[in-house]
Motif scaffolding. Structure first.
Motif, PDB file in Angstrom:
ATOM      1  N   THR A 171       0.841  -1.192   0.000  1.00 51.40           N
ATOM      2  CA  THR A 171       0.000   0.000   0.000  1.00 51.40           C
ATOM      3  C   THR A 171       0.880   1.247   0.000  1.00 51.40           C
ATOM      4  OG1 THR A 171      -0.101   0.156   2.418  1.00 51.40           O
ATOM      5  CG2 THR A 171      -1.774  -1.218   1.319  1.00 51.40           C
ATOM      6  N   ASN A 172       0.288   2.376  -0.419  1.00 51.26           N
ATOM      7  CA  ASN A 172       1.040   3.629  -0.446  1.00 51.26           C
ATOM      8  C   ASN A 172       1.503   4.029   0.954  1.00 51.26           C
ATOM      9  OD1 ASN A 172       0.519   3.614  -3.152  1.00 51.26           O
ATOM     10  ND2 ASN A 172      -0.890   5.348  -3.132  1.00 51.26           N
ATOM     11  N   GLN A 173       0.670   3.747   1.955  1.00 50.64           N
ATOM     12  CA  GLN A 173       1.033   4.099   3.325  1.00 50.64           C
ATOM     13  C   GLN A 173       2.262   3.336   3.798  1.00 50.64           C
ATOM     14  OE1 GLN A 173      -2.897   3.554   5.275  1.00 50.64           O
ATOM     15  NE2 GLN A 173      -2.556   5.602   6.121  1.00 50.64           N
ATOM     16  N   PHE A 176       5.345   4.618   2.082  1.00 44.75           N
ATOM     17  CA  PHE A 176       5.811   5.861   2.708  1.00 44.75           C
ATOM     18  C   PHE A 176       6.633   5.548   3.960  1.00 44.75           C
ATOM     19  CE2 PHE A 176       5.533   9.269   5.774  1.00 44.75           C
ATOM     20  CZ  PHE A 176       5.817  10.401   5.023  1.00 44.75           C
ATOM     21  N   SER A 363      13.851   6.965  -4.488  1.00 42.66           N
ATOM     22  CA  SER A 363      12.853   6.761  -5.544  1.00 42.66           C
ATOM     23  C   SER A 363      13.473   6.020  -6.726  1.00 42.66           C
ATOM     24  CB  SER A 363      12.263   8.097  -6.007  1.00 42.66           C
ATOM     25  OG  SER A 363      13.259   8.930  -6.564  1.00 42.66           O
ATOM     26  N   LYS A 367      12.135   2.587  -8.012  1.00 45.19           N
ATOM     27  CA  LYS A 367      11.683   2.590  -9.407  1.00 45.19           C
ATOM     28  C   LYS A 367      12.325   1.468 -10.210  1.00 45.19           C
ATOM     29  CE  LYS A 367      10.704   5.993 -13.045  1.00 45.19           C
ATOM     30  NZ  LYS A 367       9.270   6.129 -12.732  1.00 45.19           N
ATOM     31  N   GLU A 372       5.910   1.931 -10.740  1.00 42.19           N
ATOM     32  CA  GLU A 372       4.749   2.612 -10.149  1.00 42.19           C
ATOM     33  C   GLU A 372       5.053   3.086  -8.724  1.00 42.19           C
ATOM     34  OE1 GLU A 372       0.163   1.635  -8.704  1.00 42.19           O
ATOM     35  OE2 GLU A 372       1.303   0.149  -9.857  1.00 42.19           O
ATOM     36  N   LYS A 373       5.658   2.235  -7.919  1.00 46.72           N
ATOM     37  CA  LYS A 373       5.957   2.593  -6.531  1.00 46.72           C
ATOM     38  C   LYS A 373       7.076   3.637  -6.456  1.00 46.72           C
ATOM     39  CE  LYS A 373       2.889  -0.144  -4.873  1.00 46.72           C
ATOM     40  NZ  LYS A 373       1.633   0.406  -4.320  1.00 46.72           N
ATOM     41  N   ASP A 375       7.431   6.087  -8.533  1.00 43.49           N
ATOM     42  CA  ASP A 375       6.754   7.369  -8.767  1.00 43.49           C
ATOM     43  C   ASP A 375       6.030   7.854  -7.514  1.00 43.49           C
ATOM     44  OD1 ASP A 375       7.608   7.409 -11.388  1.00 43.49           O
ATOM     45  OD2 ASP A 375       5.792   6.461 -12.177  1.00 43.49           O
ATOM     46  N   ILE A 376       5.485   6.920  -6.752  1.00 46.45           N
ATOM     47  CA  ILE A 376       4.785   7.275  -5.508  1.00 46.45           C
ATOM     48  C   ILE A 376       5.772   7.841  -4.489  1.00 46.45           C
ATOM     49  CG2 ILE A 376       3.593   6.298  -3.495  1.00 46.45           C
ATOM     50  CD1 ILE A 376       2.166   4.414  -5.497  1.00 46.45           C
ATOM     51  N   LYS A 379       6.580  11.295  -5.428  1.00 39.40           N
ATOM     52  CA  LYS A 379       5.424  12.157  -5.146  1.00 39.40           C
ATOM     53  C   LYS A 379       5.415  12.589  -3.676  1.00 39.40           C
ATOM     54  CE  LYS A 379       0.364  11.929  -4.962  1.00 39.40           C
ATOM     55  NZ  LYS A 379      -0.813  11.057  -5.171  1.00 39.40           N
ATOM     56  N   TYR A 380       5.847  11.707  -2.790  1.00 40.37           N
ATOM     57  CA  TYR A 380       5.870  11.997  -1.353  1.00 40.37           C
ATOM     58  C   TYR A 380       7.134  12.752  -0.924  1.00 40.37           C
ATOM     59  CZ  TYR A 380       1.929   8.860  -0.259  1.00 40.37           C
ATOM     60  OH  TYR A 380       0.698   8.282  -0.153  1.00 40.37           O
TER      61      TYR A 380
END
Length: 404
Positions: A171-173, A176, A363, A367, A372-373, A375-376, A379-380
């Motif tokens: 998950t994105n959380q 992070f 990142s 990457k 995809e992750k 890029d996330i 983004k953070y």
């Protein structure tokens, strides 16, 4: 038993309480789920931090342990120096080559030692079981705890390779949390280099405090509940089979790449800061770093740094965030007029990868495993640096209570 009595003056206690409240409030402002924050683990870890800081900096046993660790790294740096001297001869001991040869080149040797420990499956066992122990007190998952130890021992980018099977499904959380952990710690391969520039006891103390400070800040800024079956540790340690000498070659080159990358970043950042300082000085009569110092003065003062030293201290702290910790450590070694407490608190603050240049490294590493992750993570970026800044700040607040 410990040989040193525990004593704090009222002023230090007040600064500690105010500092903790301010740092947690700053984390709370950007919390992803304010109602999901678990208070008990936060209090447990804060108590652990206090005990660790006291034991390492105020007791005979702790000072002996730190002295032993320092002696170990001094010996390692001596071995590394023999290799450097063999290749570069007198250049390793002369003039402006000293920093590159004696501070950066030893990264290669320590990287080899990490590779050997990993090859013989010693490091994975340590990471796994220390991580499991941490998960019992931090209120986070086993994977998050595993990642914290892994980031410290193998590096902020390399640790993601060990969990590459899980990254696409994360998950994105959780992504992070893993990224914020990587940015808030330091790689063991660089520790010896840090000890050449700041007191070893501050390096050792910061490394341990940062681990728990990371869990505290992430428990506030990014709380989440894991569902049953999600809290698994699946690593890829056994996927890549290498002979002993193949591994040696790989880790020698990895260490060399780290040393070159750090030196390139130092050249770029120091030159850029010098240019910006010059422009600001000509345009406004004040350098960029002096301006940053004034902006960070309240932060420095919150760490019980005297107001007349706050601007200089704040400039060093700000330099670490906008460039990297090596540039800031160089500035600290050249600083004049700072008392022992100020130098100690700043030193604790500097020992982490929490700066904007780390975002590209993390990142990029993610990457390469999952686009995809990656890029996330990018983004953070700002929130990750902000979290890492709060981690360093919390560790400095705790240490400040113990530094005379």
């Amino acid at each position: 038993m410990f040989g040193v009595s525990m004593f704090f003056d009222l002023k230090k206690v007040i600064f500690f309480v105010v500092g903790v409240v301010v740092v947690l409030a700053l984390a709370f402002l950007f919390s992803a789920d304010k109602s999901g924050i678990k208070k008990r683990p936060i209090l447990q870890m804060l108590v652990i931090e206090l005990v660790l800081a006291w034991a390492l900096m105020k007791t005979t046993v702790g000072l002996t342990i730190v002295g032993g660790i320092n002696a170990f790294f001094v010996r390692l740096m001596d071995y590394a120096g023999q290799g450097t001297s063999f290749v570069f001869g007198d250049l390793a001991q002369k003039g402006h080559f000293v920093f590159y040869m004696n501070v950066l080149m030893p990264i290669i040797f320590i990287s080899v030692l990490i590779g050997i420990l990993r090859h013989f499956k010693i490091l994975p066992v340590v990471i796994k079981y220390v991580g499991l122990g941490l998960s019992k007190v931090n209120g986070l998952g086993k994977l998050e705890s595993f990642n914290a130890v892994s980031s410290l021992l193998v590096g902020q980018s390399e640790n993601f390779i060990a969990i590459k099977q899980l990254i696409p499904h994360m998950t994105n959380q959780r992504m992070f949390t893993l990224s914020a952990t990587a940015i808030s710690t330091v790689s063991m391969s660089i520790v010896g280099s840090y000890m050449q520039m700041i007191e070893p006891r501050y390096v050792v103390t910061a490394i341990l405090l940062n681990m728990f400070s990371t869990f505290i800040i992430l428990s506030v800024i990014n709380p989440y509940q894991l569902e049953e079956g999600q809290d698994l540790i699946v690593t890829s340690e056994d996927e890549k089979k290498q002979s002993f000498f193949e591994m040696l070659g790989e880790y020698i080159m990895d260490g060399f790449k780290v040393a070159v990358v750090v030196s390139a970043m130092l050249i770029g950042f120091v030159a850029l800061i010098a240019a910006i300082n010059s422009v600001f000085d000509m345009a406004f009569g004040i350098t960029f770093q002096q301006l940053l110092g004034y902006a960070f003065s309240p932060v420095a003062y919150m760490l019980n740094i005297p107001w007349h030293q706050a601007a200089q201290a704040g400039a060093i702290m700000a330099t670490k965030v906008v460039t990297n910790e090596f540039v800031a450590m160089i500035d600290l070694t050249h600083a004049k007029g700072l008392d022992h407490h100020t130098v100690g608190v700043i030193s604790i603050f500097l020992v982490s990868f929490a700066n904007f240049s780390s975002i590209g490294m993390i990142s990029g590493a993610v990457k390469g495993l999952c686009s995809e992750k990656g890029d996330i993570v990018a983004k953070y970026g700002f929130k990750l640096v902000y979290s890492g800044f709060l981690v360093s700040l919390l560790s400095a607040v705790v240490a400040g209570l113990m530094i005379s």
